[in-house]
Design a protein around this motif. Sequence first.
Motif, PDB file in Angstrom:
ATOM      1  N   ILE A 328       9.709  -4.374  -9.606  1.00 16.65           N
ATOM      2  CA  ILE A 328      10.536  -5.509  -9.179  1.00 16.65           C
ATOM      3  C   ILE A 328      10.108  -5.901  -7.767  1.00 16.65           C
ATOM      4  N   LYS A 329       9.703  -7.143  -7.606  1.00 15.88           N
ATOM      5  CA  LYS A 329       9.089  -7.556  -6.350  1.00 15.88           C
ATOM      6  C   LYS A 329       9.432  -9.006  -6.046  1.00 15.88           C
ATOM      7  N   HIS A 330       9.561  -9.298  -4.758  1.00 18.71           N
ATOM      8  CA  HIS A 330       9.779 -10.672  -4.314  1.00 18.71           C
ATOM      9  C   HIS A 330       8.414 -11.321  -4.080  1.00 18.71           C
ATOM     10  N   TRP A 331       8.195 -12.453  -4.729  1.00 18.34           N
ATOM     11  CA  TRP A 331       6.908 -13.143  -4.648  1.00 18.34           C
ATOM     12  C   TRP A 331       7.054 -14.460  -3.888  1.00 18.34           C
ATOM     13  N   ILE A 332       6.044 -14.775  -3.110  1.00 20.22           N
ATOM     14  CA  ILE A 332       5.925 -16.079  -2.476  1.00 20.22           C
ATOM     15  C   ILE A 332       4.806 -16.827  -3.203  1.00 20.22           C
ATOM     16  N   VAL A 333       5.159 -17.943  -3.826  1.00 16.83           N
ATOM     17  CA  VAL A 333       4.220 -18.682  -4.663  1.00 16.83           C
ATOM     18  C   VAL A 333       3.776 -19.933  -3.921  1.00 16.83           C
ATOM     19  N   SER A 334       2.455 -20.072  -3.751  1.00 16.36           N
ATOM     20  CA  SER A 334       1.881 -21.245  -3.081  1.00 16.36           C
ATOM     21  C   SER A 334       1.228 -22.150  -4.113  1.00 16.36           C
ATOM     22  N   PRO A 335       1.456 -23.461  -4.044  1.00 17.73           N
ATOM     23  CA  PRO A 335       0.821 -24.377  -5.002  1.00 17.73           C
ATOM     24  C   PRO A 335      -0.603 -24.712  -4.580  1.00 17.73           C
ATOM     25  N   ILE A 336      -1.513 -24.736  -5.556  1.00 16.23           N
ATOM     26  CA  ILE A 336      -2.888 -25.171  -5.303  1.00 16.23           C
ATOM     27  C   ILE A 336      -3.285 -26.120  -6.429  1.00 16.23           C
ATOM     28  N   GLY A 337      -4.386 -26.800  -6.274  1.00 16.40           N
ATOM     29  CA  GLY A 337      -4.849 -27.726  -7.297  1.00 16.40           C
ATOM     30  C   GLY A 337      -5.324 -26.995  -8.542  1.00 16.40           C
ATOM     31  N   GLU A 338      -5.245 -27.696  -9.662  1.00 17.23           N
ATOM     32  CA  GLU A 338      -5.668 -27.086 -10.930  1.00 17.23           C
ATOM     33  C   GLU A 338      -7.127 -26.655 -10.874  1.00 17.23           C
ATOM     34  N   ASN A 339      -7.984 -27.456 -10.229  1.00 15.69           N
ATOM     35  CA  ASN A 339      -9.412 -27.163 -10.184  1.00 15.69           C
ATOM     36  C   ASN A 339      -9.857 -26.633  -8.826  1.00 15.69           C
ATOM     37  N   ALA A 340      -8.922 -26.128  -8.040  1.00 12.82           N
ATOM     38  CA  ALA A 340      -9.274 -25.568  -6.735  1.00 12.82           C
ATOM     39  C   ALA A 340     -10.207 -24.380  -6.914  1.00 12.82           C
ATOM     40  N   ASN A 341     -11.244 -24.304  -6.089  1.00 17.97           N
ATOM     41  CA  ASN A 341     -12.198 -23.206  -6.203  1.00 17.97           C
ATOM     42  C   ASN A 341     -12.016 -22.140  -5.137  1.00 17.97           C
ATOM     43  N   LYS A 342     -10.918 -22.233  -4.381  1.00 20.68           N
ATOM     44  CA  LYS A 342     -10.614 -21.188  -3.410  1.00 20.68           C
ATOM     45  C   LYS A 342      -9.140 -21.257  -3.064  1.00 20.68           C
ATOM     46  N   THR A 349       2.424 -14.725  12.260  1.00 18.69           N
ATOM     47  CA  THR A 349       3.230 -13.569  12.655  1.00 18.69           C
ATOM     48  C   THR A 349       4.152 -13.101  11.546  1.00 18.69           C
ATOM     49  N   ASP A 350       4.386 -13.943  10.545  1.00 21.90           N
ATOM     50  CA  ASP A 350       5.284 -13.558   9.447  1.00 21.90           C
ATOM     51  C   ASP A 350       4.554 -12.815   8.336  1.00 21.90           C
ATOM     52  N   VAL A 351       3.275 -12.532   8.543  1.00 22.00           N
ATOM     53  CA  VAL A 351       2.466 -11.846   7.537  1.00 22.00           C
ATOM     54  C   VAL A 351       1.819 -10.630   8.176  1.00 22.00           C
ATOM     55  N   GLU A 352       1.850  -9.522   7.454  1.00 26.59           N
ATOM     56  CA  GLU A 352       1.226  -8.290   7.939  1.00 26.59           C
ATOM     57  C   GLU A 352       0.555  -7.577   6.777  1.00 26.59           C
ATOM     58  N   GLN A 355       1.002  -8.968   3.427  1.00 24.91           N
ATOM     59  CA  GLN A 355       2.373  -8.958   2.943  1.00 24.91           C
ATOM     60  C   GLN A 355       3.221  -9.932   3.754  1.00 24.91           C
ATOM     61  N   VAL A 356       3.879 -10.878   3.060  1.00 25.59           N
ATOM     62  CA  VAL A 356       4.847 -11.736   3.725  1.00 25.59           C
ATOM     63  C   VAL A 356       6.072 -10.896   4.056  1.00 25.59           C
ATOM     64  N   LYS A 357       6.517 -10.938   5.305  1.00 21.29           N
ATOM     65  CA  LYS A 357       7.612 -10.069   5.757  1.00 21.29           C
ATOM     66  C   LYS A 357       8.942 -10.486   5.134  1.00 21.29           C
ATOM     67  N   ASN A 358       9.879  -9.552   5.150  1.00 22.26           N
ATOM     68  CA  ASN A 358      11.145  -9.743   4.452  1.00 22.26           C
ATOM     69  C   ASN A 358      11.960 -10.907   5.017  1.00 22.26           C
ATOM     70  N   HIS A 359      11.979 -11.057   6.331  1.00 20.31           N
ATOM     71  CA  HIS A 359      12.779 -12.149   6.906  1.00 20.31           C
ATOM     72  C   HIS A 359      12.218 -13.511   6.515  1.00 20.31           C
ATOM     73  N   GLU A 360      10.907 -13.611   6.363  1.00 21.59           N
ATOM     74  CA  GLU A 360      10.296 -14.872   5.937  1.00 21.59           C
ATOM     75  C   GLU A 360      10.572 -15.123   4.463  1.00 21.59           C
ATOM     76  N   ILE A 361      10.597 -14.063   3.673  1.00 22.34           N
ATOM     77  CA  ILE A 361      10.949 -14.200   2.255  1.00 22.34           C
ATOM     78  C   ILE A 361      12.360 -14.763   2.114  1.00 22.34           C
ATOM     79  N   GLN A 362      13.309 -14.235   2.908  1.00 23.21           N
ATOM     80  CA  GLN A 362      14.682 -14.724   2.847  1.00 23.21           C
ATOM     81  C   GLN A 362      14.767 -16.187   3.287  1.00 23.21           C
ATOM     82  N   ARG A 363      14.006 -16.538   4.324  1.00 21.58           N
ATOM     83  CA  ARG A 363      14.048 -17.936   4.800  1.00 21.58           C
ATOM     84  C   ARG A 363      13.543 -18.895   3.727  1.00 21.58           C
TER      85      ARG A 363
END
Length: 555
Positions: A328-342, A349-352, A355-363
């Motif tokens: 069971i995990k909290h995921w942060i989903v970023s949108p990218i283009g269907e044909n994006a190649n990267k 500072t919110d990433v270490e 891993q996206v930090k917990n306070h940023e996940i809540q925000r």
Amino acid sequence: MGAAVADDVFDFRPGAQVPLHGSAGQTAATYALASAAYRDAKVDDLLGANSEWHKSEVKKGIWSLAAPNLGEAFSRAVQGRLLGGARKPLIQSFGTEPQVVVEHCLAANRIRRQRDSWLTAVMALCGLAFLPGLIAWLLVFQVRRAISKHANKRTAALFTTLMVAVAAVAVILLVKLPLSGFWAWYLRAAVVAPVVGWLWARQICERTAQDMRDRWDSLLSGGGVGAKIPEAVPGSPGETAAEQLRQSLAKLTAEQQSNAVFYAGPKGILGMGTRWGSWQLAEELVPREAGAEIHPFRSWDVIRAIHDQLRLLERGPLHTGGFPTPSIKHWIVSPIGENANKVARPTGTDVEAFQVKNHEIQRICNEQQFGSGDRHYLGVQFTLWDGQLVITMLITVTVLHETLRIEITGHALGPVHSLFTTKPEPKTKEVAKPIKFWETVERKLPLIEPDEVVRLAVRAPFTWYPPLLDHIGGKLVLPEPFGLRHAWADKPWRHRFMADDALRTATPVLRVVHAAAIKVLEENGVNTEQFGTRSGVLSGLVQAPTPTKADVYDA
């Protein structure tokens, strides 16, 4: 986020490094992919294992005689893509351990380098020193290779005539020459030396091929032969290459644990498979008592309650097996283009350590519910069939004006293609018995064929500089954005039991999510009658789910 962040967390620790591998027993998919590093099939066979959305390609070189086989191309491509100094971000390989796969690629490349060192010496002694004879024999094999692609009676007859002519010239050179002295003996040696070198090289290649096949068979049999990569263990502080390789492996493991994923339109969430089902509960937030007010709460409060209840999924009133312990995990989903190649992983500072930090996940959960930006999902993931099936149910809670919406989506990542699960078969030929000629027996043949010895000997001198070898012989081009698992994943719906497992997961997860959410609403003074009615309707509908391409909107 730079590599230094991951290195600071995962690399510079005293003592032995313990890889953050997945749960014990989830090895079938990992070992199946790792076995590709030792295979000796044609590289084009890998193209048939491409998934629906992710296509690998074979870039042809300028000399077909130096083309790589499947194991050589796979090992070289995976090592360069996962451990390269300027590599791009990777997609997580759920249900597998990428570090184990890349370690076997390193081990296979090390075995081939040892073989190629011997073959290079053979080429120097028996080939380059007698260059005219080497060129003549290589020309014969090149013509034979070209003709074999367009086999018919006329070309076969032409090749036979050519071979007879070459043999006649060779006999003349051996018996009688117009020259005398040193050059006469040199030309005779130029005909014989490459043949002697070929016999020597065949013994070297046969030993290595047997070792490779033993490792291939052991991986698929569950033995899990270890990958020997001493070059990844620094013996002193000055061994920068070994230290860099060790840090690259640690970075790979850290990125595998990242809680950031990418949604690519119809391709779904990369690494999790396409979305096959979606169930939504959306009702108006009305106070339970007329004239009263709803106690303030946020989306995170509902998500946290759902999270706590999902942790009890493996418990049931009956002792009948049931769910294994899910992830069971909290995921942060970023949108990218269907044909994006990267892809670009979150930074700042919110990433270490990826891993996206917990306070940023809540925000993100509370604030980014509409418009651009990343979104939050709570995921419950089951890894089944020794890692061959990954079922992910994602839950998101949004509140817009006076409407609360709980959406549950199902994702299923199927087993790796059957190409990776085939074991090596001995090369045999059916022959008649000497006396009882009406009976036949299978005779074991050498693993290495004559053309294969020539191919390996030709490639050996160029292995000291892999980019040049890729230009001459060709290489495997991996699909982007690249992840080891989803690039060669098959659909789970073709396997009855796997499909059943995926479909059965939806109903209990949906009921637990709805029960937890309704409890939070009741505690905060919300009239849950409409929510309960709608939940009952969905509970009835989900009992007969059918997989669909939910990410492909028919509009």
